[in-house]
Design a protein around this motif. Structure first.
Motif, mmCIF file in Angstrom:
data_model
loop_
_atom_site.group_PDB
_atom_site.id
_atom_site.type_symbol
_atom_site.label_atom_id
_atom_site.label_comp_id
_atom_site.label_asym_id
_atom_site.label_seq_id
_atom_site.Cartn_x
_atom_site.Cartn_y
_atom_site.Cartn_z
ATOM 1 N N HIS A 1 -6.751 -10.218 8.800
ATOM 2 C CA HIS A 1 -6.014 -8.996 8.461
ATOM 3 C C HIS A 1 -6.042 -8.783 6.965
ATOM 4 O O HIS A 1 -5.805 -9.711 6.206
ATOM 5 C CB HIS A 1 -4.575 -9.093 8.955
ATOM 6 N N PRO A 2 -6.347 -7.549 6.505
ATOM 7 C CA PRO A 2 -6.537 -7.332 5.071
ATOM 8 C C PRO A 2 -5.300 -7.610 4.222
ATOM 9 O O PRO A 2 -5.431 -8.074 3.095
ATOM 10 C CB PRO A 2 -6.942 -5.865 4.969
ATOM 11 N N SER A 3 -4.102 -7.343 4.759
ATOM 12 C CA SER A 3 -2.928 -7.512 3.895
ATOM 13 C C SER A 3 -2.306 -8.891 3.987
ATOM 14 O O SER A 3 -1.897 -9.448 3.000
ATOM 15 C CB SER A 3 -1.848 -6.500 4.255
ATOM 16 N N PHE A 4 -2.175 -9.398 5.176
ATOM 17 C CA PHE A 4 -1.477 -10.681 5.284
ATOM 18 C C PHE A 4 -2.099 -11.608 6.286
ATOM 19 O O PHE A 4 -1.434 -12.452 6.870
ATOM 20 C CB PHE A 4 -0.006 -10.463 5.644
ATOM 21 N N GLN B 1 -16.229 11.379 17.987
ATOM 22 C CA GLN B 1 -16.671 10.138 17.350
ATOM 23 C C GLN B 1 -17.403 10.434 16.051
ATOM 24 O O GLN B 1 -17.248 9.711 15.057
ATOM 25 C CB GLN B 1 -17.627 9.376 18.267
ATOM 26 N N GLY C 1 -12.356 -3.929 8.396
ATOM 27 C CA GLY C 1 -12.140 -2.494 8.230
ATOM 28 C C GLY C 1 -13.138 -1.829 7.304
ATOM 29 O O GLY C 1 -13.173 -0.614 7.191
ATOM 30 N N GLY D 1 -1.034 -3.943 18.794
ATOM 31 C CA GLY D 1 -0.621 -4.311 17.451
ATOM 32 C C GLY D 1 0.870 -4.576 17.344
ATOM 33 O O GLY D 1 1.394 -4.855 16.278
ATOM 34 N N ALA E 1 -17.585 3.343 11.478
ATOM 35 C CA ALA E 1 -18.731 4.220 11.247
ATOM 36 C C ALA E 1 -20.046 3.566 11.652
ATOM 37 O O ALA E 1 -21.005 3.583 10.906
ATOM 38 C CB ALA E 1 -18.779 4.671 9.785
ATOM 39 N N ASN F 1 0.835 -1.188 0.000
ATOM 40 C CA ASN F 1 0.000 0.000 0.000
ATOM 41 C C ASN F 1 0.868 1.234 0.000
ATOM 42 O O ASN F 1 1.910 1.260 0.625
ATOM 43 C CB ASN F 1 -0.881 0.043 1.256
ATOM 44 N N GLN G 1 -0.097 -2.351 11.696
ATOM 45 C CA GLN G 1 0.525 -3.655 11.467
ATOM 46 C C GLN G 1 1.062 -3.743 10.043
ATOM 47 O O GLN G 1 2.118 -4.315 9.796
ATOM 48 C CB GLN G 1 -0.500 -4.769 11.703
ATOM 49 N N SER G 2 0.293 -3.161 9.111
ATOM 50 C CA SER G 2 0.723 -3.201 7.732
ATOM 51 C C SER G 2 2.017 -2.422 7.544
ATOM 52 O O SER G 2 2.930 -2.862 6.841
ATOM 53 C CB SER G 2 -0.374 -2.635 6.838
ATOM 54 N N ASP H 1 -5.550 -0.536 13.876
ATOM 55 C CA ASP H 1 -4.601 -1.618 14.183
ATOM 56 C C ASP H 1 -4.011 -2.210 12.917
ATOM 57 O O ASP H 1 -2.807 -2.411 12.799
ATOM 58 C CB ASP H 1 -5.321 -2.750 14.936
ATOM 59 N N ALA H 2 -4.884 -2.513 11.958
ATOM 60 C CA ALA H 2 -4.415 -3.143 10.729
ATOM 61 C C ALA H 2 -3.455 -2.231 9.996
ATOM 62 O O ALA H 2 -2.473 -2.686 9.411
ATOM 63 C CB ALA H 2 -5.612 -3.495 9.839
ATOM 64 N N ASP I 1 -16.516 9.011 12.413
ATOM 65 C CA ASP I 1 -17.464 8.191 11.646
ATOM 66 C C ASP I 1 -17.660 8.750 10.243
ATOM 67 O O ASP I 1 -17.744 7.993 9.260
ATOM 68 C CB ASP I 1 -18.811 8.115 12.364
ATOM 69 N N ALA J 1 -8.924 1.599 3.121
ATOM 70 C CA ALA J 1 -9.734 1.803 4.322
ATOM 71 C C ALA J 1 -9.471 0.656 5.271
ATOM 72 O O ALA J 1 -9.955 -0.441 5.091
ATOM 73 C CB ALA J 1 -11.216 1.835 3.946
ATOM 74 N N MET J 2 -8.669 0.899 6.295
ATOM 75 C CA MET J 2 -8.359 -0.185 7.224
ATOM 76 C C MET J 2 -8.680 0.246 8.636
ATOM 77 O O MET J 2 -8.807 1.426 8.919
ATOM 78 C CB MET J 2 -6.857 -0.471 7.185
ATOM 79 N N THR J 3 -8.748 -0.706 9.551
ATOM 80 C CA THR J 3 -8.832 -0.325 10.957
ATOM 81 C C THR J 3 -7.466 0.220 11.363
ATOM 82 O O THR J 3 -6.461 -0.041 10.715
ATOM 83 C CB THR J 3 -9.142 -1.542 11.852
ATOM 84 N N ASN K 1 -11.292 -6.797 2.637
ATOM 85 C CA ASN K 1 -11.108 -6.003 3.844
ATOM 86 C C ASN K 1 -12.207 -6.393 4.824
ATOM 87 O O ASN K 1 -13.310 -5.880 4.794
ATOM 88 C CB ASN K 1 -11.216 -4.517 3.481
ATOM 89 N N LYS L 1 4.539 -3.403 4.597
ATOM 90 C CA LYS L 1 3.611 -3.461 3.476
ATOM 91 C C LYS L 1 2.996 -2.114 3.130
ATOM 92 O O LYS L 1 2.213 -2.005 2.189
ATOM 93 C CB LYS L 1 2.460 -4.432 3.812
ATOM 94 N N GLU M 1 -14.108 5.326 2.796
ATOM 95 C CA GLU M 1 -14.679 4.199 2.057
ATOM 96 C C GLU M 1 -15.316 4.652 0.760
ATOM 97 O O GLU M 1 -15.911 3.845 0.056
ATOM 98 C CB GLU M 1 -15.720 3.492 2.925
ATOM 99 N N PHE N 1 3.946 -11.067 10.693
ATOM 100 C CA PHE N 1 3.228 -10.452 9.588
ATOM 101 C C PHE N 1 4.015 -10.484 8.294
ATOM 102 O O PHE N 1 4.120 -9.502 7.593
ATOM 103 C CB PHE N 1 2.867 -9.012 9.933
ATOM 104 N N ALA O 1 -14.748 8.039 8.121
ATOM 105 C CA ALA O 1 -14.758 6.641 7.680
ATOM 106 C C ALA O 1 -15.566 6.499 6.400
ATOM 107 O O ALA O 1 -15.174 5.802 5.467
ATOM 108 C CB ALA O 1 -15.328 5.739 8.766
ATOM 109 N N GLN O 2 -16.719 7.176 6.356
ATOM 110 C CA GLN O 2 -17.558 7.111 5.158
ATOM 111 C C GLN O 2 -16.810 7.689 3.962
ATOM 112 O O GLN O 2 -16.906 7.177 2.842
ATOM 113 C CB GLN O 2 -18.825 7.944 5.374
#
Lengths: 419, 297, 278
Positions: B132-135, A386, B154, C239, B245, A184, A249-250, A245-246, A390, A241-243, B151, A255, A397, C43, A393-394
């Motif tokens: 997890h979306p990537s891995f 919040q 997320g 994480g 959301a 990404n 981590q990515s 945490d993700a 939100d 669009a990820m959380t 995804n 990545k 996405e 990961f 987020a929309q």
């Protein structure tokens, strides 16, 4: 014989109660254990070593500043409440308005060594509201630009000369994204709260509310430009669009090429990256060189206990944690920038640290751009942030246009403001 | 036997004596709290403050026009709709397959039951890694077949199905075991009779004998599955916190947020009352259907 | 049906069951495998289950020390065992009375039991919390147990079962001079043992998993139950170290899973019994 036993037991009882009376038990609560657990453990261990008559117990840490604040409000006035907590800087206002927590002004005035220990007016102001010293600033941060130097090189960029504008960043991000193999281009941490959004807003020179704090002001041209920029991050920079945490981590897995988050996450990111790739940091892209500013993240230590004996111990602990020693632990342990003026200059504390750790300099170099993290007035502060998240987020996405997202955010937040 | 018969008077006393502790608990832990929730639901009370205003039934009309609450309602029902049919049908299919198996029956039964015993919060963390979306392994696996990564948690479109997958995974084993018990309760002679009446294939035997005889079990399994699905909380609390959301905002999460995080216990109580009504309606539907179905044995 | 086709049917069946079993188990495989991996490997692209570098000691010791793992597991055990104990203690006499004795208000009480089945703890958590807070008993092991001591499900279940116990048995005990109270514990409990142990298992599994009530009633780490402890561990790892997080999930999941594997028959038949009687 009986009399002897009676006197003996009374003496023992008095002795033990006297000994007990000398140990002060402080209950400490803090947020974001992911960043702060090691730091808190270290500071409290050192404090207890220097003050053997004090015992420190930790309440369950809260995952975020919002959870922490709401927990304090929920526990206010009950025996569950901790003696001291660390509250997000943008949440101090609510405590002041509801008269929760102890005003530290008298403690500060009574202490002759404050200035010498590095507590400047600027520092005290970070946690002051309407003349009330709500707490002492413990950790402060600003947003920085993390990047994967290996991916940048692969995409044809120069890690030593990163783009200084968003146009440049988005172009680079698109090139990194084109490398394929699940890579990404970028992640911008818009999730969780309004802090990173405000970085864009303030970067454009905008403000959240009007100066009388009655109306939304982020729906002006600066706000629209910020929403549009996030939209461009998705469209041009190919931000997924990820959380939250993700996304982290990515990045730490190598990545994601470019990552925008608080300098407070630096230690955590360094640990996560390990040896996987060459991690670098630099300043945020500049939007408006004149008016642009950055929000101050972080938290302040707030005292809740009303027991006079405990208050003395707690104030001492708070000073210890937010002072030069605390800074020498927090800065390397997290990446937060030193708000204590003494610490960076003194080689006992951080003098050499910045020389030896270039990654940490990005946050340090942006310090003069820092303005307070905006606190919304009224009781719905958490719901306001919040709502902003939100709607972002929309937007991320791609379910709404920037204009629609801005309009929705503006009207919803307006409804949550005090009338 | 007259009322003053010593035996029945003794029985009466003994009965009251034995139920007294439980009755006390009921008053303290069930009746009073339920009344309290009802009373609170008519106010705008806040935790920690002693003042409040009485809103009466306006509290409910406010709630039912609150966009976020309606969203929570909708999300919960979508989740229930995703989890329940799959859970029940797959549980039944597994039970049929395992029942037909002779040697490895116990082995498979244990394996399929294992997810039920694993801690929900723990397994949710595992699923977060898998998704997890990537891995995450799931997407990596899909990639092998040329399917693009999804995804899962997320995206506001995918989060409910993702949570539903976890819910189904956790619940299949339980339903399977219930169906197995139901199957073993079916009289073997019925099968023989059916075969003589012309039901030659396993398929027709299923429809003629198995399915009708499983009636009560099936209904029970559906009820339990639906009610547990409505009570979804652990996975949302661990993985999504209602996001992204508000796409995974469910009833219990809303009650928790509104009451214990935002401290609006008046509103939260109104939500709790709606929750009770929802469960009541579901149970009534079940008893109504039960009355219709179970008339043969 | 020829033996050949039944043979093929069996192979097909086994294949389907086997595939399903893999689907059921793969989260566990990854959970354990990841708990052995060091941070750098977790990961990385690639579906490998075997780690290249082993980090068992690092991950598991982190899991044990980052949170007071043993204490948390102990809390879970104490809380669940106490809940079951009190649930049976209160429910059994009540169920016996409802099943076998005639007394004033019996129908009314049974109606209350049915009503109780309708109202889950979540719905009444607010007043319970407010009361506990006022009484100052939050943050105790007691508050984790008390709200669950009433189990209308247990009453309902035991009542069904006790109804099947022959009246002669009870009559004989009465002629022997046993009080009704003694009958409950000397006659009914031994006879209802399968039902009681089945219920016990059902209750333990349900309460070991419970997150909602501990989340709001307890805020001190040394009182955390397993789900709460794990939630905290997740927040503290942010994480970062998924290997250690997986190690923590293994440690927390293990007790119940191991117990299940050793007592499978008891478990499954237990849950079946509770299911059917509903």
């Amino acid at each position: 014989m009986k009399k002897l036993l009676a006197t003996a037991s009374m003496a023992i009882a008095m002795l033990t109660s006297a000994l007990h009376a000398q140990t002060v038990d402080i209950v400490v609560h803090y947020p974001m254990p992911g960043f702060f657990k090691n730091v808190m453990d270290q500071i409290s261990t050192e404090y207890v070593k220097q003050h053997p008559d004090v015992k420190i117990t930790f309440a369950n840490p809260s995952p975020t500043y919002e959870d922490g604040l709401q927990l304090m409000l929920r526990q206010a006035g009950t025996s569950e409440m901790p003696d001291v907590s660390f509250i997000g800087l943008n949440r101090l206002r609510v405590l002041a308005e509801r008269n929760v927590g102890v005003d530290l002004s008298s403690f500060v005035k009574a202490d002759p060594t404050m200035a010498a220990e590095g507590y400047s007016e600027r520092l005290l102001n970070l946690a002051r509201f309407n003349g009330r010293q709500v707490g002492l600033a413990f950790a402060t941060s600003n947003p920085i630009f993390y990047y994967n130097a290996d991916l940048v090189r692969k995409a044809g960029g120069d890690p030593d000369n990163m783009p200084k504008t968003w146009d440049g960043v988005l172009a680079l991000s698109a090139k990194i994204n084109a490398l394929g193999d699940g890579v990404n281009g970028m992640s911008y941490r818009w999730q969780g709260d309004d802090w990173m959004f405000s970085a864009l807003l303030f970067g454009h020179g905008g403000t959240m509310l009007t100066s009388d704090e009655k109306k939304v002001a982020f729906d002006g041209p600066e706000g629209l430009a910020s929403f549009k920029l996030i939209d461009r991050m998705v469209k041009e920079g190919k931000m997924p669009a990820m959380t939250s945490d993700a996304a982290v981590q990515s990045f730490t897995a190598g990545k994601t090429g470019l990552f925008f988050w608080t300098t407070g996450a630096l230690r955590s990111v360094i640990n996560g990256v390990g040896n996987k790739f060459e991690l670098r940091t630099t300043s945020m892209p500049v939007i408006d060189a004149q008016k642009g500013r950055l929000p101050t993240g972080g938290n302040a230590a707030v005292m809740f206990t009303t027991d006079p004996q405990k208050q003395k111990a707690v104030f001492d602990f708070i000073k210890f944690a937010s002072g030069a020693y605390g800074a020498s632990v927090v800065v390397p342990g997290t990446g937060y920038v030193p708000n204590n003026d003494l610490a960076p200059k003194d080689p006992r504390y951080l003098g050499n640290f910045y020389k030896e750790n270039p990654l940490f300099r990005a946050g340090l170099n942006q310090m003069e751009l820092m303005i307070p993290w905006y606190s919304f007035p009224g009781n719905n502060g958490v719901k306001v942030t919040q709502t902003i998240v939100d709607n972002l987020a929309q937007l991320v996405e791609q379910k709404v246009t920037p204009e629609e997202a801005l309009k929705a955010t503006s009207s919803e937040v307006q409804k949550l403001l005090p009338r | 036997m007259t009322r003053t018969d010593p035996i029945s008077r003794h029985e009466n006393r003994a009965g009251l004596f034995l139920v007294f502790p439980t009755f006390t608990l009921m008053v303290l832990l069930l009746i009073l709290p339920t009344l309290a929730v009802f009373a609170l639901s008519l106010t705008d009370a806040e935790l920690g403050s002693t003042t409040f205003t009485f809103l009466g039934l306006d509290a409910y009309s406010d709630l039912l026009s609150d966009r976020n609450f309606l969203r929570a309602f909708k999300n919960t029902f979508i989740y229930v709709g995703l989890v329940s049919p799959a859970s029940v049908i797959l549980g039944l299919m597994l039970a049929l397959l395992i029942e037909a198996e002779t040697d490895a029956r116990g082995f498979f039964r244990s394996i399929y039951f294992l997810p039920v015993v694993a801690l929900v919060v723990a397994m949710a963390s595992v699923w977060q890694y898998l998704m997890h979306p990537s891995f995450g392994p799931i997407n990596l696996f899909l990639n092998i077949f040329g399917i693009a990564s999804i995804n899962w948690l997320g995206s506001s479109d995918n989060v409910l199905p993702a949570l539903a997958i976890i819910g189904i995974w956790q619940g299949i084993g339980f339903n399977m075991v219930l169906f197995l018990a139901g199957l073993t309760g079916i009289n073997r002679d019925l099968y023989a009779a059916a075969e003589m009446d012309g039901a030659k294939t396993a398929w027709s035997r299923f429809w003629v004998v198995t399915w009708p005889m499983l009636g009560p079990t099936t209904l029970f399994v559906i009820t339990i599955t639906v009610i547990n699905a409505v009570k979804v909380f652990e996975t949302v609390a661990t993985l999504t916190q209602g996001g992204p959301a508000k796409a995974s905002e469910v009833l219990l999460w809303s009650i928790y947020q509104e009451g214990f995080v935002f401290l609006h216990i008046g509103t939260a109580s109104a939500m709790a009352m709606v929750f009770i009504v929802v469960l009541l309606v579901l149970l009534l539907i079940q008893t109504r259907l039960l009355e219709k179905q179970v008339h043969y044995t | 049906m020829t033996t050949a086709s039944t043979h093929w049917m069996r192979v097909l069946r086994l294949m389907i069951l086997g595939l399903g079993a893999l689907l059921m188990l793969f989260p566990f495989f990854f959970m354990i495998s990841t708990s052995f991996k060091p941070q750098s490997e977790v990961f990385s692209a690639g579906l490998s289950l075997i780690p290249q570098q082993w980090a068992i000691i690092a991950n598991y010791s982190k899991a044990m020390t980052r949170i007071p793992m043993l204490q948390i597991l102990a809390n879970g055990l104490i809380v669940c065992a106490s809940i079951v104990f009190f649930q049976i203690l209160f429910a059994l006499p009540c169920a016996y009375a409802l099943a076998k004795l005639k007394f004033k208000g019996r129908e009314f009480l049974f109606g209350l039991v049915l009503l109780g089945l309708l109202v889950p703890i979540h719905a009444i958590s607010i007043p319970l919390y407010a009361t506990a807070r006022y009484a100052g008993i939050l943050n105790t092991l007691a508050i984790l147990v008390v709200p669950f001591t009433l189990s209308v499900f247990a009453i309902f279940l035991f009542r069904q079962f006790i109804k099947t116990i022959p009246d002669d048995l009870i009559m004989a005990a009465r002629t022997d001079g046993l009080s009704e109270f003694a009958i409950v514990w000397r006659i009914i409990l031994p006879n209802a043992w399968p039902s009681a142990s089945a219920f016990a298992i059902f209750s333990v599994v349900a309460h070991w998993n419970d997150l909602y009530w501990p989340l709001i009633s307890v805020s001190k780490m040394h009182l955390a139950t397993p789900p709460l402890g794990l939630l905290f561990f997740r927040a503290a790892e942010a994480g970062d170290d998924y290997g250690a997080l997986m190690a923590a999930t293994v440690l927390i999941t293990a007790p119940l899973v191991l117990f299940f594997l050793f007592a499978q028959k008891l478990f499954i038949e237990g849950m079946t019994m509770t299911g059917l009687k509903g």
